[in-house]
Design a protein around this motif. Structure first.
Motif, PDB file in Angstrom:
ATOM      1  N   SER A 229      46.458  24.161  25.378  1.00 54.19           N
ATOM      2  CA  SER A 229      45.452  24.307  26.423  1.00 54.19           C
ATOM      3  C   SER A 229      44.248  23.402  26.216  1.00 54.19           C
TER       4      SER A 229
ATOM      5  N   GLY B 253      41.159  23.916  33.183  1.00 50.76           N
ATOM      6  CA  GLY B 253      40.993  25.268  32.652  1.00 50.76           C
ATOM      7  C   GLY B 253      39.541  25.574  32.299  1.00 50.76           C
TER       8      GLY B 253
ATOM      9  N   GLN C 285      43.251  29.795  33.517  1.00 48.90           N
ATOM     10  CA  GLN C 285      44.120  28.733  33.002  1.00 48.90           C
ATOM     11  C   GLN C 285      44.029  27.418  33.772  1.00 48.90           C
TER      12      GLN C 285
ATOM     13  N   GLU D 244      48.188  29.665  25.244  1.00 47.98           N
ATOM     14  CA  GLU D 244      47.340  29.559  26.433  1.00 47.98           C
ATOM     15  C   GLU D 244      47.982  28.707  27.523  1.00 47.98           C
TER      16      GLU D 244
END
Length: 289
Positions: free
Chosen positions: A10, A94, A112, A139
Motif C-alpha cells: 500500500s 489511498g 484504500q 493493505e
C-alpha cells in the motif's frame, strides 16, 4: 552482494491530527495540530529499506492526483525504485487518517483508494523473478497478496509478510511465507503461533511494542528487549522494524543480527514524528548505538 528487495503493498497519504487523548464514541474534542505526511505500510517499509541502504523497489498503486505525485517523489527521494509503480485513473490515492495522542499512541483509519485496484495482471512473474526478497502487507486486496506470495514462492523467492490489518489466513497462504512479522493482536487473529508454524512458516518475529520482540521457530523462542526511549509517535514503528530486519537478511545476516539491528531502527523511529520522515538512515542507526 546485497540481495534485491521488492515491496508489494500500500501507498497512502497520511492525514495526522495530534490530540491530548482519543475521543469516546460520539464525542468531539479539540486536537492540537494537523499535518500531512507520506505513508502506507508498503511505502513506509520500502522507504525504511531504502533509507537503510537496501536495494529496493516498490510495486503498488497510486491515483493520478497530487497526493500520488507527492508519494511517487517521496519514494524516489528515499532510494526506492519506482519502475513498477502503478497509476490508476479515476480514483484517489489511498488515504490514512491518523490520530496521535500526547503519549505517542495512535488510531488509524485507511481508505484504500488506488490500493484496492491492484489486480493479478499487475503481479508479473518477470518482475518478481528479478528480485530475491518479496515483502508484503495486507493493505491491498487479500487475494492479490495471496497470489503474489504464491507467485514468489513458485519462483523460489524469500517471502516476508507483515499481516496488517490482520485477518484469518489460510494454510495455502501461510505455506508461502518464510518470515512472518505480526504483533500480539495480529498473531491471534491469524490463528495463533502453533497454527502458523504448522502451516509451514519457518520464522515468526512477534513484536511486543515497548517490551521488544520474540523470535519463534518450531525449535526455539528467544526474547529481544527494546531500548528505553522517549516515545513521541509510534506510527511507523512496526514498518521501520520490518525494514531493518529485511535490510539485514538481504546481506545474509542471521535472524538474531537482523532483529538486533531492527530494534535499534524502530527505537529511533518512535522518538520522531511522522511516518517515512521518522525513519532513520543506516548511518544514523550505526552512529546512535
Amino acid at each position: 552482494m546485497s540481495k534485491n528487495i521488492l515491496v508489494i503493498g500500500s501507498i497512502n497519504k497520511d492525514l495526522v491530527i495530534n490530540t491530548p487523548r482519543f475521543p469516546k464514541e460520539g464525542e468531539t474534542i479539540l486536537g492540537n495540530n494537523f499535518s500531512t505526511s507520506n505513508g502506507g505500510k508498503g511505502a513506509n517499509q520500502a522507504c525504511a529499506i531504502g533509507k537503510l541502504g537496501g536495494k529496493v523497489g516498490m510495486l503498488g498503486a497510486i491515483g493520478n492526483d497530487n497526493f500520488g505525485k507527492d508519494l511517487s517523489n517521496a519514494l524516489s527521494s528515499n532510494n526506492v525504485n519506482i519502475d513498477n509503480l502503478l497509476i490508476k485513473d479515476n480514483i484517489s490515492t489511498g488515504i490514512a487518517v491518523i490520530t496521535v495522542t500526547e503519549d505517542g499512541a495512535n488510531h488509524i483509519i485507511v481508505a484504500q483508494g488506488a490500493n484496492a485496484l491492484i489486480t493479478k495482471d499487475d503481479i508479473k512473474e518477470d518482475v518478481i523473478s528479478s528480485f530475491d526478497i518479496i515483502v508484503m502487507q495486507l493493505e491491498i486486496p487479500l487475494e492479490i497478496a495471496k497470489y503474489a506470495a504464491a507467485t514468489a514462492k513458485k519462483l523460489g523467492k524469500t517471502v516476508v509478510l507483515n499481516p496488517s490489518p490482520a485477518v484469518k489466513l489460510d494454510r495455502e497462504f501461510l505455506s508461502c511465507v518464510d518470515i512472518l512479522i505480526p504483533n500480539e493482536t495480529e498473531i491471534d487473529i491469524i490463528g495463533g503461533i502453533d497454527y502458523v508454524l504448522e502451516c509451514g512458516v519457518k520464522n515468526i518475529i512477534l513484536t511486543l511494542g515497548a517490551d521488544g520482540c520474540d523470535f519463534i521457530t518450531k525449535k526455539e523462542r528467544k526474547h529481544f528487549n527494546a531500548y528505553k526511549v522517549n516515545v513521541v509517535d509510534t506510527t511507523a514503528a512496526g514498518d521501520s522494524f520490518l525494514g531493518g530486519v529485511v535490510r539485514m537478511i538481504a546481506d545474509d545476516k542471521t535472524m538474531e543480527e537482523a532483529i538486533e539491528f531492527a530494534t535499534k531502527v524502530s527505537n529511533i523511529t518512535v522518538t520522531r514524528k511522522g511516518a517515512i520522515d521518522s525513519i532513520p538512515t543506516y548511518n544514523e542507526v550505526i552512529e546512535s548505538y
